[in-house]
Enzyme design. Sequence first.
Site, mmCIF file in Angstrom:
data_model
loop_
_atom_site.group_PDB
_atom_site.id
_atom_site.type_symbol
_atom_site.label_atom_id
_atom_site.label_comp_id
_atom_site.label_asym_id
_atom_site.label_seq_id
_atom_site.Cartn_x
_atom_site.Cartn_y
_atom_site.Cartn_z
ATOM 1 N N PRO A 204 0.837 -1.202 0.000
ATOM 2 C CA PRO A 204 0.000 0.000 0.000
ATOM 3 C C PRO A 204 0.869 1.247 0.000
ATOM 4 O O PRO A 204 2.081 1.177 0.228
ATOM 5 C CB PRO A 204 -0.784 -0.122 1.307
ATOM 6 C CG PRO A 204 0.119 -0.911 2.191
ATOM 7 C CD PRO A 204 0.838 -1.882 1.305
ATOM 8 N N ARG A 232 1.387 1.233 -6.067
ATOM 9 C CA ARG A 232 1.130 2.675 -6.073
ATOM 10 C C ARG A 232 2.384 3.376 -6.560
ATOM 11 O O ARG A 232 3.516 2.982 -6.240
ATOM 12 C CB ARG A 232 0.764 3.179 -4.668
ATOM 13 C CG ARG A 232 -0.659 2.827 -4.238
ATOM 14 C CD ARG A 232 -1.688 3.575 -5.060
ATOM 15 N NE ARG A 232 -3.055 3.340 -4.634
ATOM 16 C CZ ARG A 232 -3.831 2.388 -5.123
ATOM 17 N NH1 ARG A 232 -3.350 1.544 -6.015
ATOM 18 N NH2 ARG A 232 -5.077 2.264 -4.710
ATOM 19 N N ASP A 256 2.492 0.380 -14.059
ATOM 20 C CA ASP A 256 1.052 0.625 -14.249
ATOM 21 C C ASP A 256 0.561 1.806 -13.425
ATOM 22 O O ASP A 256 -0.536 2.302 -13.656
ATOM 23 C CB ASP A 256 0.260 -0.628 -13.854
ATOM 24 C CG ASP A 256 -1.239 -0.473 -14.070
ATOM 25 O OD1 ASP A 256 -1.634 -0.137 -15.207
ATOM 26 O OD2 ASP A 256 -2.010 -0.682 -13.112
ATOM 27 N N GLU A 261 -2.947 10.026 -10.871
ATOM 28 C CA GLU A 261 -3.756 9.227 -11.791
ATOM 29 C C GLU A 261 -3.591 9.749 -13.217
ATOM 30 O O GLU A 261 -3.353 10.935 -13.420
ATOM 31 C CB GLU A 261 -5.223 9.283 -11.386
ATOM 32 C CG GLU A 261 -5.538 8.491 -10.128
ATOM 33 C CD GLU A 261 -5.291 7.000 -10.289
ATOM 34 O OE1 GLU A 261 -5.756 6.418 -11.287
ATOM 35 O OE2 GLU A 261 -4.612 6.422 -9.424
ATOM 36 N N HIS A 281 -2.798 2.694 -15.303
ATOM 37 C CA HIS A 281 -3.480 2.188 -14.110
ATOM 38 C C HIS A 281 -4.675 1.315 -14.483
ATOM 39 O O HIS A 281 -5.831 1.610 -14.150
ATOM 40 C CB HIS A 281 -3.915 3.334 -13.206
ATOM 41 C CG HIS A 281 -4.176 2.875 -11.799
ATOM 42 N ND1 HIS A 281 -4.540 3.739 -10.793
ATOM 43 C CD2 HIS A 281 -4.121 1.649 -11.212
ATOM 44 C CE1 HIS A 281 -4.714 3.068 -9.669
ATOM 45 N NE2 HIS A 281 -4.463 1.789 -9.892
#
Length: 313
Positions: A204, A232, A256, A261, A281
């Site tokens: 995470p 992340r 990815d 974002e 993503h």
Amino acid sequence: MKFVIIEPLGVQDEKLLSMAKDALKDSVEIVYYNTRTADTQELIERGKDADIIAVSNLPLNSEVIEGCKNLKMLSVAFTGVDHIAMETCKKNGVVVCNCAGYSTAAVADLVFGMLITLYRNVIPCDKVTREEGTKDGLVGFELEGKKFGVVGTGAIGMRTAIIAKAFGCDVYAYSRTKKDVVGIKYVSLDGIMSTCDIISLHTPMNAETKHLINKENIALMKKNAVLINTARGGVVDSEALAVALNEERIAGACIDVFETEPPIKKDHPLLMAKNTLVTPHIAFATKEALVKRAEIVFDNVVCYLADNPQNVM
């Protein structure tokens, strides 16, 4: 009680509303917004009367949370909640539940899809074939016998490790919590970085994991090593990774996720780095996973209304 689905959840509108009504019956008034907005004032307008909000990856900052005066519960259609003002939620007594587990298969699938695409030069092979070329200079590698490192052995990391074993890899792991699984050897993070041919990240994003992969431990990586990040973006120091790739100190990267974002700006260092495969993503985004996710979103609400909240963050 008012339940606002504040953005689309990746399931066709009619099916999504049908799923919501089947799960929640008449226990709440359901309001659905099928467009996305990152505008703080618009998000407040959408959620100002809501008791419960379902959100995917729209940023709900402190101003939004404070502006939603009636808010009691957030059902987050994501595994990570780093886009949610968690401290403000805690201060205001807002229960936050995530959708752990919905994308386990999807993310692990993409890890190996990206890795094999890079290892076997699939994109340049497609290009050269269309240009009447041959495999010259495009002979790739196989997974069998490679040392495969998994950083973070939660559900997704563990599934990735098991698939790596099925490919015939020697599997190493680093995680705060160790699991007793035959064929997986736990070592230090430096051990992963220096030993493995392939390193896949599954942690995470929090204060402890920011730039977990940094200039110092990237320097430990083998020249033939590939780094995969479907976790992340902030877990990796992108500048340091790009430098290592461009100086050919490591063999490649599959990325990815980024610090923000998509859309990602063209001048992002990893978009200009050598031997790097990038995607916007999409690890979690399969038709099956998005339906699973919606089911968990609504089940979270059902459990909250029954005074038995689940997946609480």
